[in-house]
Each structure stands twice: as C-alpha cells, then as structure tokens.
Design an enzyme around this catalytic site. Structure first.
Site, short mmCIF file in Angstrom:
data_model
loop_
_atom_site.label_atom_id
_atom_site.label_comp_id
_atom_site.label_asym_id
_atom_site.label_seq_id
_atom_site.Cartn_x
_atom_site.Cartn_y
_atom_site.Cartn_z
N LEU A 1 8.04 12.26 2.44
CA LEU A 1 7.03 12.11 2.16
C LEU A 1 6.65 10.56 2.57
O LEU A 1 7.40 10.44 2.30
CB LEU A 1 7.41 12.10 0.81
N ASP A 2 6.03 10.92 4.19
CA ASP A 2 5.50 9.75 4.72
C ASP A 2 4.44 8.91 4.11
O ASP A 2 3.88 9.06 3.26
CB ASP A 2 5.48 9.84 5.90
N ALA A 3 5.01 7.32 3.55
CA ALA A 3 4.03 6.19 2.85
C ALA A 3 3.49 6.42 1.87
O ALA A 3 2.12 5.99 1.37
CB ALA A 3 3.02 6.71 4.18
N VAL A 4 4.14 6.90 1.22
CA VAL A 4 3.83 7.55 -0.11
C VAL A 4 3.89 6.93 -1.20
O VAL A 4 2.96 6.80 -1.98
CB VAL A 4 4.76 9.12 -0.69
#
Length: 615
Positions: A272-275
């Site tokens: 989960l990128d930059a969540v």
C-alpha cells in the site's frame, strides 16, 4: 430375489444421496454464516471510517457491494487469525519491470519476460519479487498511475505478470493515495462525468492546511479548471499526482475491484503505497488519521476472506513509533516496511559504532504472530530521514548527509513550517558504503556485504533491491536526463552488457552477486531465521553488533555478530555463552569451532553466524 437386491441397492444409493445433500446443506449453512459474520464486521468498520461523512447509502448496502465486488458472495474463505504466512524461505527481490532489458535485434522479449528469465538464471534463491508499478503512468517512474487495469505495453502484458507469479510470490503496488492527472478518472473529474466526478479531494482556497505534514516542497493545492469552475485539488506528492477522496465510498469500491483483479492475475502481496496520507481532514496533520488505519483493516478483512495466504504491507515513510502503529492489534498490516533500518545501518557502518542501531533494535517490539517486519536497506527511493527522527541526534543526521554527499549522493527535501528539511538521501547503496566519515577507503566491498549479512539475520522478511545485488553505482546520466534525484539509483541494465559483467569473475558485479547468493541460500536453511523467531540484542561494545536468534521450536540458536569498524576486533566467546555440551559451527565459512576456543578475531566488517546446528 433380483428385485430385493435392486431395492437394497437403491436404498444404499438413497442414503448416499441424503448424506451428500446433508453435507451440501451444511456447507451452504457454513458459507451463509461466514458471510453474515463478514458483513457484520464490514459494517462495523464502515461505521468507523464514515462516522463523520454524510452518505447516500447505508453501511449494509456498501458492505454488500464490497462483498460482491470482491467475489466473496460466491467464494468466501475463513481466515486463520495470527497465522504466519511466511517462513525463513521468503526473500523478496525489489525491481522495476525494466531494470533489465534487451536491445538485441534477434530478440523481441518484453522487459518483464527478460526480467523473468534473468531471475531464473541468476537469482534462483529469491522466492518473491516486488515488481514496482507496472501500469501505464505519466510521471514518478510509475507512481502516477494512469490505468490500474492494464500492464504498461512497454513492459509486457498480463501474461508476463502471470508467468512471474507462477514461479515466485508476487508483490505489486496498490498506489492508493493518488493517481495521474492524465488518468481517465481525473479527465472525468474535469468534465464532471462519472466515473471520476467525485473521486478527488478538493478544498476551499481558505482551508486550513497549515498543519499538513508534507513529503515534498511543491505547493499542496493544484488549481484545476473543471466544468463546475476552478477546484483546489489536493496533491500530496506532485501536481501530476492528484489525491483521491475516500470520503466517497465509490473510491473504496473501485480499489476493491482493483484488488480483486490483481488477485486474479497472481498478485499475492499488496504494497500500500503512501497509505499514511490517505484520509484528509483540514486543520489536522492529514497523516496517520484513524480513518486511514480503519481502511487498511477493512482491506485486510476483504483480502484474507478472498485469499487467506495473501498479504498487505504498508509503505509508510514516517517516524518509527508512528510506523509501528500500522500493525494494529495484528489486524491491520501483515507487514510494515522497516524504514528506520537503512539510515541506522548506514550510520553504523560509516561511523564504526553500532550505538544507535543497537538502541533502536532493543526498543523494537517483536512482531506478533500474523505480523512481520519487511526489512530492506536499499530501494528505488532514497534513504529516508524521517524514520530516524528521535533515533539519531541531529549532529549524526548532518554527518550522515554530508558523508553521502561526499560519496556522490543527492538530497531531496520536504516542506516544513519553519524551513525545508532533508527528507531523504538519494544514492546507490554500494556508493553509500564505499567509505566512512573519514572518507573513501579500500573496504567498500566488505562494508557492503556486511550490511546485507546484518539485514539477512534480522527478525522479519528481507527485501533486496536489484541494484544492490548487481552492485550498480550512482547513475548520474539518468539524474541529468530526468532532473530527478531518485533516478540516481534507478539504472536500467542492457541484459547483454550485464551478463558479460556478471560472468567476469574479477568484476565487482560478479563478486557481489556471488557473495549475496551464498548468504541468501545459507539463510534459507536456518530455522532460527524464521521472520518470527526469537531475537535478542547482544551487548558486545560499539564495534561489534550482535543479535541472538532462536528457532521457534528452540532447537537452533544462531549468534550473528558483525565487526562494524575498519579495524580488527577480538570477540571473547565467553561473552555469548555458548553451551559447552553442544558443538558450534560458523555457518558462513562452514567451519567447526574448536572446543577449547576462547576468542575469535573478526576482520574489518566481517560477520560470523555461530550456530549449534551445521547446515
């Protein structure tokens, strides 16, 4: 007589059919009960997420939509809580889809196919692969996604992804905070059409954004002309990366649809990128908000009911104590990126002192069953500095930055209330470790291998960047061509040139890959290196960094000790309490320790793995 036999046969068949029907009815009842329980849990999670949002649908309807979108109404699994979905066998390669490519006139292989073949031949011991965003994009080397449903044609297609996933555990990015300003969704936002009309986060010009935590120096708001006038669109990272508005449940449903697609295509681990930036409330820091954590919990609920062996890993480049919260109560992320490790380990090896690394490790809680750390020391991004806030003194940070600049590194900055602050150091790891704070020296190779030997021994799953395995140095040409500091560690190798270097036994590329492949293979054979095996920090002074790992069944112990200095250091074996009734072996060199041995001298940056079991 015949009729009697026939009657008996019919009765037996009837009993069999009744049993089958009863079993089928039992399965149906079990599935119905599981779905009811799942929907009840989703309703509770939705109530937390949307507590302060006015919705057009009730929570029950949204929950039903999520279940249907994930396909759980037809196929729902009951997850086993606190289950470890990994072992000491798990080691992940981090790479772009085109980190290796071919320009040969006799080959038309797509980069993903070239990568797959390269991994088969040169990286056979790596059991997982994180292919960084492989979708059509407009900027940020893939992290401004234009279309989540297709593979970038310049890399290959879904067949190439399926082939990779059939051989290795595949991690893919769910770029969930933002998408490209050139996406169809954002184009529809501008035209005020669906889907996309209400997908993006906007605020009034006078909104209070004074406390917002920023990872960049660009203006936060992007003025965008739409059919309904000019809108101030939130853009956390760049004006080409426009942030979603998860207050709209349709955005959540779209991402669940994307997750379902990726599962069907073989993705097993979701990054989960930059969540951390996902949920916004003006007047707050707009990072790590409770709604963000609950969205992750909801996604985990859906994923584990769809495919119980799938994982969620959060990518949150933030201070260590905040990062740890993404474990939840073993009900949020399965894994978290161990962002504090890269800067602390580099600091250790350039200063010759493990003081800060040891202090940090002693304060780290062991991951509960069902959770794990994702360890890395190099990636497509830089060495983050926010994760050492409160761990390194500012003087240490300044020295680290200055030393990395001396070794050719660049510095990326972020906005702060008072002034710009260093956000990350952009440098290839082999260059970052080519010397100490005293300057460059002849021990760069030993220091580089030492860093990986330490990482491979730590609690958690190791992730190794392809350019570390290949000893790729700073790519200044790519920095100049792109104008991006991060490009310094995003080299693209022509496969023929690379293989020629790897086949040359005198090249550093060959020596690094051979050494790391040896360590990786050795690590996979040790039960004491299970990601959740016991870990204790040893106290051996500042020049020797040591941990003790013990297998979950307590049968194997490994004392992992590294000389982190550029001088010979003596290790008194009495300091590590080797049980005298057992034989002990140094695993890396495959040597047995003599019974009367009282000490060992470790050369600069040498590591020993001392185990009671020889493998």
């Amino acid at each position: 007589m015949y009729n009697t036999k026939l009657q008996v046969t019919d009765n037996t068949s009837g009993e069999s059919l009744i049993n089958e029907n009863n079993s089928a009815h039992s399965d149906v009842r079990k599935q119905a009960k599981l779905l009811d329980s799942l929907i009840a849990k989703l309703i509770q999670q939705l109530a937390i997420i949307y507590a302060n949002v006015e919705l057009q649908q009730n929570y029950s309807a949204i929950a039903g939509n999520l279940v249907e979108t994930m396909g759980l109404d037809a196929d729902c699994h009951e997850p086993t809580p606190y289950s470890n979905l990994w072992s000491e066998q798990d080691i992940v390669l981090i790479t772009y889809g085109d980190s290796v490519f071919t320009t040969s006139s006799t080959s038309s292989s797509a980069p993903l196919a070239t990568l797959d073949k390269f991994c088969d031949e040169y990286l056979p011991e790596l059991t997982g692969i994180h292919v960084l965003p492989f979708f059509p994009y407009s900027s940020d080397d893939g992290f401004a996604v234009m279309d989540y449903s297709t593979v970038n044609p310049s890399l290959g297609d879904w067949q190439d992804i399926n082939r990779i996933a059939s051989k290795r555990r595949l991690m893919a990015d769910l770029v969930i905070n933002h998408c490209s300003s050139r996406s169809v969704w954002f184009d529809n936002f501008i035209k005020q059409k669906t889907p996309g009309k209400d997908y993006f986060f906007t605020v009034d010009e006078d909104a209070d954004i004074s406390d917002v935590v920023r990872p960049r120096v660009s203006p936060l708001l992007r003025a965008t002309r739409t059919e309904n006038g000019v809108k101030q669109v939130w853009a956390t990272f760049s004006h080409d990366q426009v942030d979603f508005d998860f207050r709209n449940p349709e955005v959540l449903i779209q991402f669940v649809r994307i997750i379902r697609l990726y599962l069907d295509m073989g993705v097993n681990i979701f990054r989960l990128d930059a969540v951390a930036f996902l949920w916004k409330v003006t007047g707050t820091k707009c990072i790590n908000l409770p709604q963000t954590h609950e969205v992750i919990r909801l996604l985990r609920t859906l994923v584990e009911h769809a495919q119980p062996d799938a994982m969620i890993i959060t990518e949150t480049n933030i201070p260590n104590t905040q990062n740890l919260t993404y474990f939840g109560n073993a009900n949020e992320a399965h894994g978290i990126y161990n962002f504090s490790l890269p800067p602390l380990l580099v600091n250790t090896l350039i200063t010759g002192s493990c003081l800060y690394l040891k202090r940090w490790l002693m304060s780290m809680p062991p991951a509960q069953n069902g959770t794990t750390y994702f360890n890395f020391i190099a990636s497509h991004d830089g060495i983050g500095l926010r994760p050492v806030e409160g761990l390194l003194q500012q003087e240490e940070v300044d020295t680290l930055v200055e030393t990395m600049e001396l070794f050719g590194g660049k510095v990326s900055w972020r906005a702060d209330k008072e002034a710009q602050k260093a956000y990350e150091i952009n440098i290839a790891l082999i260059d970052a470790l080519k010397g100490t704070i005293k300057g460059e020296d002849h021990l760069g190779f030993e220091r580089f291998i030492c860093a990986h030997t330490i990482m491979l021994a730590l609690e958690g799953i190791p992730g190794i960047y392809i350019h570390s395995l290949l000893a790729t140095r700073n790519d200044y040409q790519k920095v100049a061509a792109t104008g991006q500091n991060r490009a310094i560690n995003r080299h693209r190798w022509d496969i023929n040139e690379l293989i020629e270097l790897l086949e040359d036994k005198h090249s550093q590329h060959h020596q690094v890959l051979s050494s790391l492949n040896h360590l990786i293979k050795l690590r996979k054979q040790q039960a004491a290196f299970h990601p959740n095996a016991t870990q204790f920090t040893l106290h051996l002074g500042l020049q020797l960094f040591g941990i003790w790992r013990q297998s979950q069944d307590r049968q194997q112990s490994i004392f992992c000790i590294s000389n982190v200095s550029d001088q010979d250091v003596t290790l008194p074996l009495t300091e590590i309490n080797l049980i005298v009734s057992e034989s002990w072996y140094e695993l890396i060199t495959s040597t047995k320790l003599e019974a009367d041995m009282t000490s060992m001298t470790l050369a600069p940056y040498q590591t020993v793995w001392i185990s009671n079991i020889a493998t």
